[in-house]
Design a protein around this motif. Sequence first.
Motif, mmCIF file in Angstrom:
data_model
loop_
_atom_site.group_PDB
_atom_site.id
_atom_site.type_symbol
_atom_site.label_atom_id
_atom_site.label_comp_id
_atom_site.label_asym_id
_atom_site.label_seq_id
_atom_site.Cartn_x
_atom_site.Cartn_y
_atom_site.Cartn_z
ATOM 1 N N UNK A 1 8.882 21.346 18.471
ATOM 2 C CA UNK A 1 9.367 21.303 19.841
ATOM 3 C C UNK A 1 8.361 21.945 20.796
ATOM 4 N N UNK A 2 7.666 22.975 20.357
ATOM 5 C CA UNK A 2 6.781 23.738 21.239
ATOM 6 C C UNK A 2 5.306 23.390 21.042
ATOM 7 N N UNK A 3 5.051 22.194 20.511
ATOM 8 C CA UNK A 3 3.676 21.715 20.343
ATOM 9 C C UNK A 3 3.583 20.288 20.854
ATOM 10 N N UNK A 4 2.435 19.957 21.452
ATOM 11 C CA UNK A 4 2.194 18.589 21.885
ATOM 12 C C UNK A 4 1.885 17.731 20.663
ATOM 13 N N UNK A 5 2.318 16.481 20.696
ATOM 14 C CA UNK A 5 1.924 15.554 19.655
ATOM 15 C C UNK A 5 0.425 15.333 19.724
ATOM 16 N N UNK A 6 -0.218 15.098 18.590
ATOM 17 C CA UNK A 6 -1.675 14.951 18.565
ATOM 18 C C UNK A 6 -2.146 13.764 19.403
ATOM 19 N N UNK A 7 -1.289 12.772 19.569
ATOM 20 C CA UNK A 7 -1.650 11.596 20.361
ATOM 21 C C UNK A 7 -1.265 11.732 21.837
ATOM 22 N N UNK A 8 -0.650 12.857 22.201
ATOM 23 C CA UNK A 8 -0.173 13.062 23.579
ATOM 24 C C UNK A 8 -1.178 13.836 24.422
ATOM 25 N N UNK A 9 -1.736 14.870 23.860
ATOM 26 C CA UNK A 9 -2.566 15.791 24.642
ATOM 27 C C UNK A 9 -3.802 16.156 23.843
ATOM 28 N N UNK A 10 -4.639 15.167 23.579
ATOM 29 C CA UNK A 10 -5.820 15.384 22.759
ATOM 30 C C UNK A 10 -6.878 16.226 23.445
ATOM 31 N N UNK A 11 -7.031 16.085 24.758
ATOM 32 C CA UNK A 11 -8.056 16.806 25.506
ATOM 33 C C UNK A 11 -7.461 18.089 26.068
ATOM 34 N N UNK A 12 -7.570 19.173 25.318
ATOM 35 C CA UNK A 12 -6.981 20.452 25.730
ATOM 36 C C UNK A 12 -7.665 21.052 26.961
ATOM 37 N N UNK A 13 -8.812 20.480 27.365
ATOM 38 C CA UNK A 13 -9.479 20.981 28.559
ATOM 39 C C UNK A 13 -8.892 20.372 29.829
ATOM 40 N N UNK A 14 -8.082 19.332 29.686
ATOM 41 C CA UNK A 14 -7.459 18.677 30.843
ATOM 42 C C UNK A 14 -6.397 19.589 31.438
ATOM 43 N N UNK A 15 -6.542 19.909 32.712
ATOM 44 C CA UNK A 15 -5.573 20.750 33.415
ATOM 45 C C UNK A 15 -4.550 19.836 34.087
ATOM 46 N N UNK A 18 -0.254 20.331 38.788
ATOM 47 C CA UNK A 18 -0.286 19.443 39.946
ATOM 48 C C UNK A 18 0.029 17.993 39.615
ATOM 49 N N UNK A 19 0.023 17.640 38.330
ATOM 50 C CA UNK A 19 0.370 16.274 37.932
ATOM 51 C C UNK A 19 1.844 16.019 38.230
ATOM 52 N N UNK A 20 2.171 14.783 38.591
ATOM 53 C CA UNK A 20 3.563 14.371 38.753
ATOM 54 C C UNK A 20 4.206 14.293 37.377
ATOM 55 N N UNK A 21 5.521 14.519 37.331
ATOM 56 C CA UNK A 21 6.254 14.485 36.073
ATOM 57 C C UNK A 21 7.321 13.408 36.158
ATOM 58 N N UNK A 22 7.339 12.539 35.156
ATOM 59 C CA UNK A 22 8.260 11.405 35.110
ATOM 60 C C UNK A 22 9.222 11.554 33.941
ATOM 61 N N UNK A 67 -1.118 10.785 31.499
ATOM 62 C CA UNK A 67 -2.010 9.781 32.065
ATOM 63 C C UNK A 67 -2.933 10.453 33.079
ATOM 64 N N UNK A 68 -4.171 10.783 32.667
ATOM 65 C CA UNK A 68 -5.075 11.479 33.584
ATOM 66 C C UNK A 68 -5.476 10.651 34.801
ATOM 67 N N UNK A 69 -5.549 9.324 34.654
ATOM 68 C CA UNK A 69 -5.932 8.490 35.789
ATOM 69 C C UNK A 69 -4.850 8.478 36.865
ATOM 70 N N UNK A 70 -3.595 8.367 36.463
ATOM 71 C CA UNK A 70 -2.479 8.375 37.419
ATOM 72 C C UNK A 70 -2.013 9.783 37.750
ATOM 73 N N UNK A 71 -2.539 10.768 37.018
ATOM 74 C CA UNK A 71 -2.136 12.172 37.175
ATOM 75 C C UNK A 71 -0.628 12.324 36.986
ATOM 76 N N UNK A 72 -0.149 11.795 35.830
ATOM 77 C CA UNK A 72 1.275 11.848 35.513
ATOM 78 C C UNK A 72 1.504 12.331 34.087
#
Length: 114
Positions: A1-15, A18-22, A67-72
């Motif tokens: 529950x408290x970990x991102x799936x490996x296919x969800x957040x691979x780039x841990x440097x991505x901040x 400010x991203x929108x949440x859907x 989605x880093x391109x859409x910032x979502x």
Amino acid sequence: MWSYGSDVYGDKTLDVVGFDVEATDGSIGSVDETSHTVGDSYLVVDTGPWIFGKKVVLPAGTVTRIDPQERKVHLARTKQEIKDSPKFDEDATYNDDAHRDEVGAYYNRFNGTI
């Protein structure tokens, strides 16, 4: 529950602050804060006027896609499930063990529906 799936957040440097949440049924706000601690990753989402300025803590396991391109950030929860989540208290230590257990127990009950 408290970990991102490996296919969800691979780039841990991505901040994602400010991203929108859907949610599954629409926008709920934007990321206000994040934690990437292994086994204790979460987002704090500012819901703005949607829930009268309420902030919510969402375990990383509720995130289905970033989605880093859409910032979502996309979640596997509905607006109502998020609205009904345990109260966020900025004055308290909202990421302490007791609150983490309460939030985890709340979202774990949906595990079969992700």
